[in-house]
Design a protein around this motif. Structure first.
Motif, mmCIF file in Angstrom:
data_model
loop_
_atom_site.group_PDB
_atom_site.id
_atom_site.type_symbol
_atom_site.label_atom_id
_atom_site.label_comp_id
_atom_site.label_asym_id
_atom_site.label_seq_id
_atom_site.Cartn_x
_atom_site.Cartn_y
_atom_site.Cartn_z
ATOM 1 N N UNK A 179 0.801 -1.301 -0.066
ATOM 2 C CA UNK A 179 -0.099 -0.263 -0.028
ATOM 3 C C UNK A 179 0.986 1.100 0.032
ATOM 4 N N UNK A 180 0.217 2.377 -0.618
ATOM 5 C CA UNK A 180 0.952 3.482 -0.742
ATOM 6 C C UNK A 180 1.652 4.158 0.700
ATOM 7 N N UNK A 181 0.502 4.224 1.481
ATOM 8 C CA UNK A 181 0.838 4.765 2.850
ATOM 9 C C UNK A 181 2.085 4.159 3.392
ATOM 10 N N UNK A 182 2.213 2.897 3.517
ATOM 11 C CA UNK A 182 3.377 2.173 3.854
ATOM 12 C C UNK A 182 4.788 2.727 3.256
ATOM 13 N N UNK A 183 4.466 2.588 1.888
ATOM 14 C CA UNK A 183 5.679 3.290 0.902
ATOM 15 C C UNK A 183 6.032 4.519 1.146
ATOM 16 N N UNK A 184 5.068 5.337 1.343
ATOM 17 C CA UNK A 184 5.553 6.663 1.930
ATOM 18 C C UNK A 184 6.215 6.886 3.056
ATOM 19 N N UNK A 185 5.870 6.033 4.192
ATOM 20 C CA UNK A 185 6.197 6.132 5.279
ATOM 21 C C UNK A 185 7.835 5.465 5.325
#
Length: 538
Positions: free
Chosen positions: A287-293
């Protein structure tokens, strides 16, 4: 077979395309009330006397849209319920554009969300449940195996928005075992659309200061047994003995600080940073939220429990990803014509970001053009060959695109700010939310007083750039063309779109009046545009 290209669609593929919503299993009536929180939504509608309510669903949940709308209409007699069947932008964005078509005074957003503040129309978030069942006992078992040392290990527990419904059950038992476990809380907007629809907590400060939620690390009340009498006063060294027999410095919740990053507010010890903690993430690993983190915190060790794939340690090559993104920064420095893509109208601050991108582009001597687009495709952007690079203003969940499929690179506002503002430094802590770099944001950096005339070397083209002789595209004139006394166009404005079009070798279909021989009309093509029955002979 019809040929295909990155910049136009194969006709046969279009005819065979299937909707992702087809085949989705409809939720039973009993589960509708629980998953879509009908009671909470209807209470919110009644409490705030909403008359027109727009329901926004992702494609995967559209199969339940009519059932949800029916139950809400039954519960709220005075409200008209509308279903938005297609979103203007990504499914995580609040679609205020479509909601305004019916003059809605509330949007209920279902499913995965970017948790961004709505700009004008109030919004209520309902996350629902993750599509795959989550085994809470297996999550806790994996957590304990990953962190066997409970007394000293510092851990931050984060989760995907659609796993929010199980976090309370999981964290309730873990916080009593791990002294330095911090539970990240979702940053759900509490003041949507500028209206006080919910309790305003802007002035409440640290939420842990007045009420201990056992989510702060080092909170000694985790180790207390309420059935036992109050302990005696501690000595001058202020040392307490916990149930585990471990001596711990007395840490009151007020000594914690709130660290805000992306989706989450994480309580940390006042003398520690996020890099001192290991991360345990519950949710899909792609998921993108994890990749952003991970991109913003490359030094953190991340453990992931994917409900579908189980536990694993993330081994993402963050340095390689940052190197690829910095290559786009260098291309942005070389760009002269910049296209600003407005990829959202439902995130507060998007207009301020648009104006700020224009301001720093003008400072760097670049010409900008604004494009308002919904869902971006390589085919759309390939129509503008003169543009050197694009800047995408969008929800953080959709702001980072792989430019390999596009004719021109697409960068984020942070990357463009690094390229145009000499004072904005490129660091290992990547910024995904454009609001942080705007004036007043936590990572905002002022522009220099004057533009530097220093000559630099391009790492992409190998050429020199900058200096006093460098062409300046930042014309302050808004004139498209100058006219003479007969009101005929005489001279195009400097760097105007009309000037660029006049320099094209092919300008589209031309009438060529008087230069084309007269001939009888012939039967042309017939059928669908994607697959004509026959082609004309030229």
């Amino acid at each position: 077979m019809a040929s295909s290209n990155a910049y136009y669609s194969n006709a046969e593929d279009v005819l065979r395309r299937e909707s992702s919503a087809v085949g989705s299993k409809q939720t039973s009536k009993e589960d509708i009330f629980e998953i879509y929180e009908i009671a909470r939504c209807s209470k919110h509608i009644k409490d705030h006397k909403c008359k027109k309510v727009a329901l926004q669903f992702p494609d995967s949940l559209l199969v339940d849209a009519t059932s949800v709308a029916y139950e809400l209409e039954k519960a709220c007699d005075d409200a008209n319920i509308y279903i938005m069947a297609d979103t203007s932008y990504g499914h995580c964005d609040i679609d205020e554009v479509n909601a305004k078509h019916v003059d809605a005074d509330l949007i209920i957003h279902y499913g995965e969300s970017g948790l961004t503040q709505s700009a004008t129309v109030p919004a209520l978030h309902v996350f629902g449940k993750y599509e795959s069942p989550i085994d809470c006992e297996d999550v806790k078992r994996s957590f304990r195996e990953a962190f066997p040392v409970k007394e000293t290990t510092r851990i931050v527990f984060l989760h995907h928005v659609m796993c929010n419904y199980v976090v309370g059950e999981i964290s309730q038992s873990l916080v009593n075992e791990y002294l330095y476990l911090s539970i990240g809380q979702l940053n759900i907007p509490t003041d949507p659309g500028g209206s006080n629809l919910t309790t305003d907590t802007k002035d409440s400060g640290n939420v842990l200061a007045d009420l201990c939620t056992k989510s702060c690390p080092g909170c000694t009340c985790r180790m207390e047994d309420e059935s036992k009498p109050e302990p005696a006063e501690s000595d001058s060294n202020n040392v307490e003995i916990s149930q585990s027999g471990m001596e711990t410095d007395s840490l009151h919740p007020q000594e914690c600080k709130d660290y805000v990053t992306g989706f989450y507010t994480v309580p940390l010890e006042s003398d520690k940073s996020i890099s001192d903690y290991e991360i345990f993430y519950l949710g899909p690993k792609n998921c993108q939220s994890l990749q952003n983190f991970i991109l913003s915190h490359p030094s953190c060790k991340v453990h992931v429990y994917d409900p579908e794939k189980g536990y694993e340690i993330m081994r993402a090559n963050t340095n390689r990803q940052l190197m690829k993104r910095y290559c786009l920064v260098e291309k942005a420095k070389d760009a002269r014509l910049v296209g600003i893509l407005v990829g959202t109208m439902g995130v507060s601050g998007y207009l301020q970001c648009l104006n700020y991108m224009k301001e720093i582009a003008k400072f760097a001597g670049k010409k900008t053009y604004t494009f308002i687009m919904g869902k971006l495709t390589p085919e759309k952007l390939a129509n503008y060959l003169e543009i050197d690079i694009y800047v995408l203003i969008a929800n953080p969940e959709h702001s980072i695109l792989d430019s390999a499929d596009f004719y021109r690179p697409v960068v984020t506002p942070y990357e463009f700010s690094v390229a145009c503002n000499p004072n904005q430094e490129w660091t290992s802590h990547y910024i995904t939310d454009f609001r942080e770099i705007l004036p007043g944001g936590s990572k905002h950096v002022e522009l220099p007083a004057n533009r530097s005339q220093e000559v630099t070397f391009s790492l992409v083209t190998g050429n020199m750039r900058g200096g006093a002789e460098d062409e300046d595209f930042s014309s302050t004139s808004n004139t498209v063309a100058l006219r003479n006394e007969q009101t005929d166009v005489a001279v195009f404005g400097e760097n105007s779109s009309a000037q660029r079009l006049s320099e094209r070798s092919w300008k589209g279909l031309e009438q060529s009046i008087g230069a084309t021989a007269v001939s009888k009309a012939k039967e042309g093509r017939s059928g669908l545009a994607v697959s004509y029955n026959e082609l004309m002979e030229f």
